[in-house]
Structure formats: structure tokens, C-alpha cells
Motif scaffolding. Structure first.
Motif, mmCIF file in Angstrom:
data_model
loop_
_atom_site.group_PDB
_atom_site.id
_atom_site.type_symbol
_atom_site.label_atom_id
_atom_site.label_comp_id
_atom_site.label_asym_id
_atom_site.label_seq_id
_atom_site.Cartn_x
_atom_site.Cartn_y
_atom_site.Cartn_z
ATOM 1 N N THR A 13 -16.243 -12.622 17.591
ATOM 2 C CA THR A 13 -15.448 -12.059 16.493
ATOM 3 C C THR A 13 -16.279 -11.077 15.670
ATOM 4 O OG1 THR A 13 -15.892 -13.978 15.079
ATOM 5 C CG2 THR A 13 -13.823 -13.993 16.328
ATOM 6 N N ALA A 14 -17.575 -11.323 15.571
ATOM 7 C CA ALA A 14 -18.449 -10.355 14.892
ATOM 8 C C ALA A 14 -18.521 -9.056 15.689
ATOM 9 C CB ALA A 14 -19.847 -10.946 14.707
ATOM 10 N N LEU A 15 -18.670 -9.168 17.001
ATOM 11 C CA LEU A 15 -18.698 -7.981 17.869
ATOM 12 C C LEU A 15 -17.383 -7.214 17.767
ATOM 13 C CD1 LEU A 15 -19.996 -6.270 20.148
ATOM 14 C CD2 LEU A 15 -18.979 -7.886 21.767
ATOM 15 N N GLU A 16 -16.266 -7.947 17.781
ATOM 16 C CA GLU A 16 -14.951 -7.323 17.666
ATOM 17 C C GLU A 16 -14.820 -6.563 16.352
ATOM 18 O OE1 GLU A 16 -10.246 -8.645 17.558
ATOM 19 O OE2 GLU A 16 -11.789 -10.076 16.989
ATOM 20 N N SER A 17 -15.243 -7.181 15.262
ATOM 21 C CA SER A 17 -15.128 -6.542 13.954
ATOM 22 C C SER A 17 -15.980 -5.281 13.877
ATOM 23 C CB SER A 17 -15.530 -7.525 12.855
ATOM 24 O OG SER A 17 -15.440 -6.907 11.599
ATOM 25 N N ARG A 18 -17.199 -5.344 14.403
ATOM 26 C CA ARG A 18 -18.062 -4.162 14.381
ATOM 27 C C ARG A 18 -17.518 -3.059 15.280
ATOM 28 N NH1 ARG A 18 -22.118 -8.270 14.263
ATOM 29 N NH2 ARG A 18 -22.560 -7.949 16.470
ATOM 30 N N ALA A 19 -16.965 -3.427 16.439
ATOM 31 C CA ALA A 19 -16.374 -2.413 17.329
ATOM 32 C C ALA A 19 -15.169 -1.750 16.667
ATOM 33 C CB ALA A 19 -15.977 -3.051 18.662
ATOM 34 N N TYR A 53 -15.263 -3.973 10.447
ATOM 35 C CA TYR A 53 -14.000 -3.280 10.222
ATOM 36 C C TYR A 53 -13.560 -3.340 8.762
ATOM 37 C CZ TYR A 53 -9.031 -2.153 10.729
ATOM 38 O OH TYR A 53 -7.788 -1.592 10.595
ATOM 39 N N ALA A 54 -13.614 -4.509 8.154
ATOM 40 C CA ALA A 54 -13.181 -4.642 6.759
ATOM 41 C C ALA A 54 -14.026 -3.767 5.842
ATOM 42 C CB ALA A 54 -13.268 -6.101 6.316
ATOM 43 N N VAL A 55 -15.309 -3.675 6.114
ATOM 44 C CA VAL A 55 -16.189 -2.836 5.299
ATOM 45 C C VAL A 55 -15.862 -1.362 5.505
ATOM 46 C CG1 VAL A 55 -18.597 -2.183 4.881
ATOM 47 C CG2 VAL A 55 -18.008 -4.588 5.275
ATOM 48 N N ALA A 56 -15.603 -0.974 6.747
ATOM 49 C CA ALA A 56 -15.241 0.419 7.036
ATOM 50 C C ALA A 56 -13.952 0.806 6.322
ATOM 51 C CB ALA A 56 -15.100 0.618 8.548
ATOM 52 N N VAL A 57 -12.962 -0.072 6.361
ATOM 53 C CA VAL A 57 -11.692 0.204 5.678
ATOM 54 C C VAL A 57 -11.912 0.275 4.171
ATOM 55 C CG1 VAL A 57 -9.378 -0.697 5.183
ATOM 56 C CG2 VAL A 57 -10.264 -0.769 7.516
#
Length: 148
Positions: A13-19, A53-57
């Protein structure tokens, strides 16, 4: 950025979020270039990994002037829309029923955003231990429908 990483219960899930974060920033740079985003590249690069992803958004929302509440509501709505989309593809659920489900989730996303913004940042964390546990099991399964 570190907090977003440590709140992921499994490596997948960490990999998914970073991708997703990397893909989101790539799409923003390509379609809606923001001058101020380039100054954050060094900060992101200093972590040695793509941003969650949350940080990017959150970063893009701040750069374009979207307040925290509406940004979080939109983020949660997009998450709900992704779940509904998966449901439409996996079960005999038509597009109209999918839209009805999404409409029914709208007040819930607003309430969830309000509830998430109420406590102090130190209270941030997960409370879905069964989801975390099954995520850890899922990432080691041989056959599965989704990566995570």
C-alpha cells in the motif's frame, strides 16, 4: 511526507500510494503546469522516494489555492468514485446504479472530511486494523485480482 509513509500498514500500500503520487504529479506537470511546483522538486527529491498520493494532492491543492476542507472532500470523493468504479466492473452493477451509489456516498464524504479535520494532527492515524491485516496477507498471495 514521512507521516504519510508510516501510516501505510503494508509495503504494497505504501508502494501504491507513492506510485499514485508520482503519476498524479506527472499528470499535473504535463496538463496543468504550475510554476511553484518546480520549487518543491528539491524537497521531494531529498526524501529519496516519490511522494505519497495524499501529499501530492495536498501540495497541488495548496499551490492552486484550494482550502484544506474542500481539498480533503474532493480527495475522499475521488476515492469513493474509484471504489464505485471497481464495483461497476466487478459485479453486475450498471453505470446508473454506480452513479446512484456515488450520490449516496456524497454526504458521507463531506461528513468524513469534516470529522477528519476536527482533531489535532497528533491524533492522525488508522483505525482499520482488519483492513491493514488483510492488506498484509493480500500482498503475499499468489493469485489476486488487484495489486493492492
Amino acid at each position: 511526507m514521512e507521516r504519510a509513509d508510516i501510516l501505510r500498514a503494508s509495503s504494497e500500500t505504501a508502494l501504491e500510494s507513492r506510485a499514485q503520487g508520482q503519476a498524479f504529479l506527472l499528470a499535473i506537470r504535463a496538463a496543468w503546469p504550475l510554476d511553484d511546483l518546480s520549487r518543491w522538486d528539491a524537497v521531494i527529491a531529498s526524501t529519496g522516494r516519490p511522494v505519497a498520493y495524499a501529499v501530492a494532492v495536498a501540495l497541488v491543492s495548496a499551490l492552486i489555492g484550494v482550502a484544506e476542507g474542500p481539498a480533503l472532500t474532493a480527495y475522499l470523493h475521488a476515492f469513493a468514485a474509484n471504489l464505485v468504479s471497481a464495483g461497476v466492473r466487478l459485479v453486475p452493477l450498471g453505470q446508473t446504479d454506480g452513479q446512484r451509489a456515488l450520490a449516496a456516498l456524497d454526504p458521507i464524504t463531506h461528513s468524513a472530511a469534516e470529522a477528519a479535520l476536527a482533531p489535532p494532527l497528533d491524533d492522525l492515524g488508522g483505525r482499520a486494523m482488519a483492513v491493514d491485516w488483510t492488506s498484509m496477507i493480500h500482498e503475499t498471495q499468489y493469485t489476486r485480482l488487484f495489486r493492492s
